[in-house]
Design an enzyme around this catalytic site. Structure first.
Site, short mmCIF file in Angstrom:
data_model
loop_
_atom_site.label_atom_id
_atom_site.label_comp_id
_atom_site.label_asym_id
_atom_site.label_seq_id
_atom_site.Cartn_x
_atom_site.Cartn_y
_atom_site.Cartn_z
N ASP A 115 0.28 3.77 1.82
CA ASP A 115 0.22 4.55 3.13
C ASP A 115 1.64 4.66 3.65
O ASP A 115 2.60 3.71 3.77
CB ASP A 115 -0.46 3.31 3.97
CG ASP A 115 -0.86 4.02 5.38
OD1 ASP A 115 0.11 4.66 6.27
OD2 ASP A 115 -2.14 3.97 5.82
N CYS A 142 0.72 -1.26 0.08
CA CYS A 142 -0.05 -0.14 -0.01
C CYS A 142 0.73 1.49 -0.07
O CYS A 142 2.12 1.43 0.56
CB CYS A 142 -0.90 0.04 1.28
SG CYS A 142 -1.91 1.33 1.43
N HIS A 144 -2.20 -4.29 5.35
CA HIS A 144 -1.85 -3.69 6.79
C HIS A 144 -3.06 -3.06 7.42
O HIS A 144 -4.17 -3.32 7.08
CB HIS A 144 -0.70 -2.69 6.50
CG HIS A 144 -1.52 -1.29 5.87
ND1 HIS A 144 -2.01 -0.46 6.77
CD2 HIS A 144 -1.61 -0.90 4.42
CE1 HIS A 144 -2.53 0.62 5.78
NE2 HIS A 144 -2.27 0.21 4.56
N CYS A 152 -6.22 0.30 6.94
CA CYS A 152 -5.90 0.71 5.72
C CYS A 152 -7.23 1.74 4.97
O CYS A 152 -8.24 1.02 5.04
CB CYS A 152 -5.88 -0.56 4.83
SG CYS A 152 -5.49 -0.22 3.12
N ARG A 170 2.82 4.88 6.51
CA ARG A 170 3.11 4.16 7.61
C ARG A 170 3.65 2.59 7.39
O ARG A 170 4.05 1.95 8.40
CB ARG A 170 1.88 4.06 8.70
CG ARG A 170 1.40 5.24 8.99
CD ARG A 170 0.16 5.41 9.53
NE ARG A 170 -0.98 4.98 8.82
CZ ARG A 170 -2.20 4.68 8.90
NH1 ARG A 170 -2.69 5.02 10.31
NH2 ARG A 170 -3.06 4.61 8.09
#
Length: 299
Positions: free
Chosen positions: A121, A119, A178, A181, A123
């Site tokens: 993202d 992803c 994860h 999400c 993080r």
């Protein structure tokens, strides 16, 4: 309202000529221009001249403060890049120069064992989480780490798949989901009709099968739990979508390519890993089922 003099009398003023008008966004006011205004229009009234002087002083101070705030914001951005610069120079000194032979070899070509689909993202950086070093993993990141099926046509994700599998010859494809999400929440929240003006909505619809199977299996759970279920289910649906690419299935069938799923929970820092059981999954292809093996939990 007309300005008031010291004795309270009302004074009517004609509009200032255009050459004395002050732009709202002007970063500073010319002192010379203010003096010229004062001499021209306030010569006969010292009270009004005092008031005009005080107001222009306040305006000058306000504009100066605004300029300082803008400068502070620019400096903040500059500080971010200064920090980035320091990190890069640290990498160069402690990594690139100390392992110069390795990086010279990378300059000649790459031969990573892994392709990672993760992803976007901020993080969940795969290299940071799993310790991939330069040259070890070919990484593609998108919203919700989705793999569209072959029949959907070209996207940057399957373009990367084609290059990594057919040109770079990776031996493993790892799809990593994860916790928390946002893309999966968008998928689970979407209506049946996709808004054509929404890029996110048009993309996450790739995971519609994961959403359907989640609703069937976890309809009694609350929304957060359903999203958690779908975060893993979408990974497995992506693994099955990989098999819709003829050149991927061919390599998996020959045993030169393996397909894996992973799930990173950054709330408690745990990682789950599993492998798609190709033979069993193909035997159940008609029933839209998949089989997994070699499940591991890292904590």
């Amino acid at each position: 309202m007309a300005p008031q003099g010291l004795l309270g009398s009302s004074i009517s003023l004609a509009p200032l000529p255009n050459k004395y008008s002050l732009p709202r966004t002007s970063p500073a006011i010319s002192t010379l221009k203010l003096v010229e205004i004062e001499k021209t229009h306030f010569k006969g009234n010292p009270g009004l001249r005092l008031k005009a002087s005080m107001e222009s002083s306040w305006l000058t101070e306000e504009l100066a403060n605004n300029k300082q705030n803008i400068t502070s914001g620019t400096q903040s951005g500059s500080d971010l890049f200064n920090e980035m610069k320091n990190r890069f120079l640290s990498f160069k000194q402690h990594k690139f120069l100390e392992e110069s032979e390795h990086f010279q070899n990378l300059a000649k070509g790459q031969a990573p064992k892994f392709m990672v689909i993760a992803c976007g993202d901020s993080r969940v950086c795969p290299s940071n989480i799993l310790g991939f070093q330069p040259g070890e993993a070919f990484v593609i990141r998108n919203v919700a780490n989705l793999v569209p099926p072959f029949e959907n046509g070209p996207t940057e994700t399957n373009a990367a798949l084609e290059f990594a599998v057919n040109s770079v010859l990776v031996e493993n494809i790892l799809v990593i989901g994860h916790s928390c999400c946002g893309g999966i929440r968008a998928l689970m929240s979407r209506q049946d009709e996709v808004n054509p003006s929404s890029f996110i909505g048009s993309w996450v619809v790739v995971g519609k099968n994961a959403r359907s199977s989640t609703m069937a299996a976890a309809s009694n759970l609350d929304f957060d739990q359903q999203c958690r279920h779908c975060e893993k289910e979408s990974v497995n649906r992506s693994l099955m979508n990989l098999l819709t690419y003829p050149w991927i299935e061919e390599k998996v069938q020959k045993g030169v390519l393996s397909i894996h799923g992973g799930y990173y929970n950054f709330v408690d820092c745990t990682f789950e890993k599993w492998t798609l059981d190709y033979e069993e999954s193909v035997s159940r292809k008609g029933s839209d089922m998949y089989c997994l093996k070699n499940r591991e939990f890292w904590a």
